[in-house]
Motif scaffolding. Structure first.
Motif, PDB file in Angstrom:
ATOM      1  N   GLN A 119      -8.512   1.570   6.285  1.00 48.73           N
ATOM      2  CA  GLN A 119      -9.442   1.197   5.227  1.00 48.73           C
ATOM      3  C   GLN A 119      -8.754   0.408   4.118  1.00 48.73           C
ATOM      4  OE1 GLN A 119     -11.457   4.736   3.872  1.00 48.73           O
ATOM      5  NE2 GLN A 119     -12.216   5.246   5.900  1.00 48.73           N
ATOM      6  N   GLY A 120      -7.550   0.829   3.735  1.00 47.16           N
ATOM      7  CA  GLY A 120      -6.892   0.219   2.584  1.00 47.16           C
ATOM      8  C   GLY A 120      -6.166  -1.074   2.872  1.00 47.16           C
TER       9      GLY A 120
ATOM     10  N   TYR B 282       0.841  -1.204   0.000  1.00 47.51           N
ATOM     11  CA  TYR B 282       0.000   0.000   0.000  1.00 47.51           C
ATOM     12  C   TYR B 282       0.875   1.254   0.000  1.00 47.51           C
ATOM     13  CZ  TYR B 282      -3.850   3.141   1.184  1.00 47.51           C
ATOM     14  OH  TYR B 282      -4.780   4.150   1.160  1.00 47.51           O
TER      15      TYR B 282
ATOM     16  N   MET C 257      -6.490   6.059   6.336  1.00 47.55           N
ATOM     17  CA  MET C 257      -6.302   5.462   5.011  1.00 47.55           C
ATOM     18  C   MET C 257      -5.786   4.037   5.128  1.00 47.55           C
ATOM     19  SD  MET C 257      -4.648   8.785   3.122  1.00 47.55           S
ATOM     20  CE  MET C 257      -4.283   7.971   1.561  1.00 47.55           C
TER      21      MET C 257
ATOM     22  N   GLN D 198      -9.042  -3.118   5.794  1.00 46.87           N
ATOM     23  CA  GLN D 198     -10.415  -3.183   5.287  1.00 46.87           C
ATOM     24  C   GLN D 198     -11.454  -2.824   6.350  1.00 46.87           C
ATOM     25  OE1 GLN D 198      -8.315  -6.058   4.064  1.00 46.87           O
ATOM     26  NE2 GLN D 198      -7.906  -4.447   2.556  1.00 46.87           N
TER      27      GLN D 198
END
Length: 227
Positions: free
Chosen positions: A176-177, A160, A173, A180
């Protein structure tokens, strides 16, 4: 790398999913031909593992329909059928490879890697910043030519950060990335900070220059090495 398994045998699908996720692939599973066709036409996958004997819609029908639509995603047929005629039908329908059950899992992984390497020419298979490099096919990470051993979550975190190199990435971020997390009822800040710290010890501490920086009060940044 994201792989779709279209397989109606629960034990086979479960074993494949566990093995591939252990090898750090993102995996989706469909148990019917209809569900598989819906997923592959509505999401982006790097490879499809397709059984031939499926309920509602068989594998050859799905494969032919996908190729007719112009979808070039590599497809590996996985089946108990082992006659020359079956192989010819599958390959003529647009399959990229054919593996007969039962099979050795290392052979499946080798075939997947081969298909991903010769997949779309516009696909990025290596991520790099300075002397840090990640191979998305073999899941090998090196820095200055030295291999770096990462856990699955550390690998996902680094991927990421590499995909967003030069950008300041907030904990939100990352939640979420990488984790999840859709809603942060229980904040993941501590988990994120611990994982970042472990990653930094592996990719930065043994080397003279640091790549992963903490931006106080904001988040993290992976960029060109700075003294």
């Amino acid at each position: 790398m994201k792989i779709l398994i279209i397989e109606d045998e629960k034990k086979v699908a479960g074993a494949l999913r566990r093995g591939l996720e252990t090898d750090r692939y993102e995996v989706r599973v469909a148990a019917t031909g209809e569900d598989g066709f819906f997923l592959v036409t509505n999401e982006t996958f790097d490879l499809v593992i397709l059984d031939l004997m499926l309920p509602k819609r068989d594998g050859i029908e799905i494969l032919a329909a996908l190729r007719k639509r112009g979808l070039q995603t590599p497809v590996l047929i996985l089946t108990a059928k082992d006659t020359v005629e079956d192989r010819v039908v599958g390959l003529d329908a647009g399959a990229d490879d054919y593996l007969v059950k039962p099979f050795a899992f290392p052979e499946l992984i080798a075939r997947i890697r081969a298909l991903l390497r010769r997949g779309r020419t516009d696909q990025v298979l290596r991520l790099r910043v300075n002397d840090l490099e990640m191979d998305l096919v073999t899941h090998r990470v090196t820095r200055a030519g030295r291999e770096v051993e990462l856990t699955g979550k550390e690998f996902e975190l680094l991927e990421y950060l590499l995909r967003h190199q030069g950008q300041t990435i907030s904990r939100e971020m990352l939640a979420q990335g990488v984790w999840q997390a859709t809603a942060r009822a229980t904040p993941l800040d501590n988990v994120i900070d611990v994982t970042v710290a472990r990653l930094r010890r592996k990719i930065d501490d043994p080397f003279d220059r640091r790549l992963l920086k903490t931006i106080r009060g904001v988040g993290f940044l992976l960029g060109e090495a700075a003294r």
